[in-house]
Design an enzyme around this catalytic site. Sequence first.
Site, PDB file in Angstrom:
ATOM      1  N   PRO A   9       0.782  -1.231   0.000  1.00 51.45           N
ATOM      2  CA  PRO A   9       0.000   0.000   0.000  1.00 51.45           C
ATOM      3  C   PRO A   9       0.819   1.288   0.000  1.00 51.45           C
ATOM      4  O   PRO A   9       1.849   1.375   0.665  1.00 51.45           O
ATOM      5  CB  PRO A   9      -0.828  -0.097   1.291  1.00 51.45           C
ATOM      6  N   ASN A  10       0.332   2.226  -0.778  1.00 50.75           N
ATOM      7  CA  ASN A  10       0.865   3.592  -0.898  1.00 50.75           C
ATOM      8  C   ASN A  10       2.149   3.668  -1.713  1.00 50.75           C
ATOM      9  O   ASN A  10       2.617   4.772  -2.008  1.00 50.75           O
ATOM     10  CB  ASN A  10       1.071   4.238   0.485  1.00 50.75           C
ATOM     11  N   ARG A  17       5.100  10.755  -2.842  1.00 45.27           N
ATOM     12  CA  ARG A  17       4.823  10.539  -1.411  1.00 45.27           C
ATOM     13  C   ARG A  17       6.075  10.828  -0.575  1.00 45.27           C
ATOM     14  O   ARG A  17       7.118  10.200  -0.786  1.00 45.27           O
ATOM     15  CB  ARG A  17       4.431   9.078  -1.235  1.00 45.27           C
ATOM     16  N   TYR A  22      11.188   8.802   0.850  1.00 43.28           N
ATOM     17  CA  TYR A  22      11.126   7.742  -0.170  1.00 43.28           C
ATOM     18  C   TYR A  22      11.738   8.144  -1.518  1.00 43.28           C
ATOM     19  O   TYR A  22      11.754   7.327  -2.439  1.00 43.28           O
ATOM     20  CB  TYR A  22       9.670   7.302  -0.371  1.00 43.28           C
ATOM     21  N   ASN A  71       8.021  -5.687  -0.840  1.00 45.40           N
ATOM     22  CA  ASN A  71       7.907  -4.570   0.091  1.00 45.40           C
ATOM     23  C   ASN A  71       6.425  -4.478   0.447  1.00 45.40           C
ATOM     24  O   ASN A  71       5.627  -3.900  -0.299  1.00 45.40           O
ATOM     25  CB  ASN A  71       8.406  -3.265  -0.533  1.00 45.40           C
ATOM     26  N   ALA A  74       3.152  -0.811   4.781  1.00 46.92           N
ATOM     27  CA  ALA A  74       2.568  -0.782   6.135  1.00 46.92           C
ATOM     28  C   ALA A  74       2.083  -2.163   6.597  1.00 46.92           C
ATOM     29  O   ALA A  74       2.092  -2.461   7.800  1.00 46.92           O
ATOM     30  CB  ALA A  74       1.411   0.214   6.174  1.00 46.92           C
ATOM     31  N   GLU A  95      12.640  -9.526   1.625  1.00 46.13           N
ATOM     32  CA  GLU A  95      11.885  -8.381   2.146  1.00 46.13           C
ATOM     33  C   GLU A  95      12.713  -7.110   1.944  1.00 46.13           C
ATOM     34  O   GLU A  95      13.897  -7.074   2.305  1.00 46.13           O
ATOM     35  CB  GLU A  95      11.616  -8.601   3.643  1.00 46.13           C
ATOM     36  N   HIS A  97      12.739  -2.764   2.353  1.00 44.19           N
ATOM     37  CA  HIS A  97      12.158  -1.483   2.762  1.00 44.19           C
ATOM     38  C   HIS A  97      13.059  -0.367   2.255  1.00 44.19           C
ATOM     39  O   HIS A  97      14.286  -0.426   2.443  1.00 44.19           O
ATOM     40  CB  HIS A  97      11.997  -1.395   4.282  1.00 44.19           C
ATOM     41  N   ARG A 104      13.017   4.964  12.451  1.00 46.50           N
ATOM     42  CA  ARG A 104      11.722   5.652  12.376  1.00 46.50           C
ATOM     43  C   ARG A 104      10.870   5.247  13.590  1.00 46.50           C
ATOM     44  O   ARG A 104      11.396   4.755  14.575  1.00 46.50           O
ATOM     45  CB  ARG A 104      11.054   5.310  11.042  1.00 46.50           C
TER      46      ARG A 104
HETATM   47  C1  DQA Z   1       8.265   1.020   3.876  1.00 43.99           C
HETATM   48  C2  DQA Z   1       8.320   1.268   5.376  1.00 43.99           C
HETATM   49  C3  DQA Z   1       6.957   1.068   6.006  1.00 43.99           C
HETATM   50  O1  DQA Z   1       7.036   1.300   7.412  1.00 43.99           O
HETATM   51  C4  DQA Z   1       5.956   2.026   5.431  1.00 43.99           C
HETATM   52  O2  DQA Z   1       4.671   1.805   5.958  1.00 43.99           O
HETATM   53  C5  DQA Z   1       5.938   2.019   3.935  1.00 43.99           C
HETATM   54  C6  DQA Z   1       7.186   1.863   3.207  1.00 43.99           C
HETATM   55  C7  DQA Z   1       9.602   1.334   3.184  1.00 43.99           C
HETATM   56  O3  DQA Z   1       9.764   0.906   2.045  1.00 43.99           O
HETATM   57  O4  DQA Z   1      10.461   2.027   3.747  1.00 43.99           O
HETATM   58  O5  DQA Z   1       4.902   2.247   3.324  1.00 43.99           O
HETATM   59  O6  DQA Z   1       7.994  -0.355   3.656  1.00 43.99           O
END
Ligand code: DQA
Length: 137
Positions: A9-10, A17, A22, A71, A74, A95, A97, A104
């Site tokens: 998501p997002n 964003r 990011y 990835n 959230a 995985e 990020h 964070r």
């Molecule tokens: C994320 C880190 C997560 O905590 C966050 O909710 C994201 C992006 C990252 O790629 O740094 O949406 O996965």
Amino acid sequence: MKVLIVNGPNLNLLGKREPTIYGDASFEDYFKSLQKKYPKIELTYYQSNIEGELIDKLHEVGFSYDGIVLNAAAYTHTSVGIADAVKAIETPVIEVHISNVYNREEFRHHSYISPNASGIIVGMGLKGYDLAVQSFT
Ligand code: DQA
């Protein structure tokens, strides 16, 4: 070799964003550069904001592909369902990020995915996806 990148998501908003966290590149542009860099890999990309769709995609490719770069965004911190899917499939999952989740908020320090991931890349920006794809070669 077949490798799928899955974004949660997002992450469809990458480039727009929170660019200080990011970056300002869209994932679509970055993905094209990855496809060029790894012409011998059948590299595909899937993004969804919906937990069940992410689980369905993991089931769909998880018994035939050579690698998945995930990835879960959230959902990393909340989803037992995605964690169970990672555990259920045969394809190894790396995985990723983009940000360093460990510097964070505390709720980002726990991942349901990590115990069943074959590797974890954190805080390397978009380059983390490249490193994960490279690890399958
Ligand atoms: C994320 C880190 C997560 O905590 C966050 O909710 C994201 C992006 C990252 O790629 O740094 O949406 O996965």
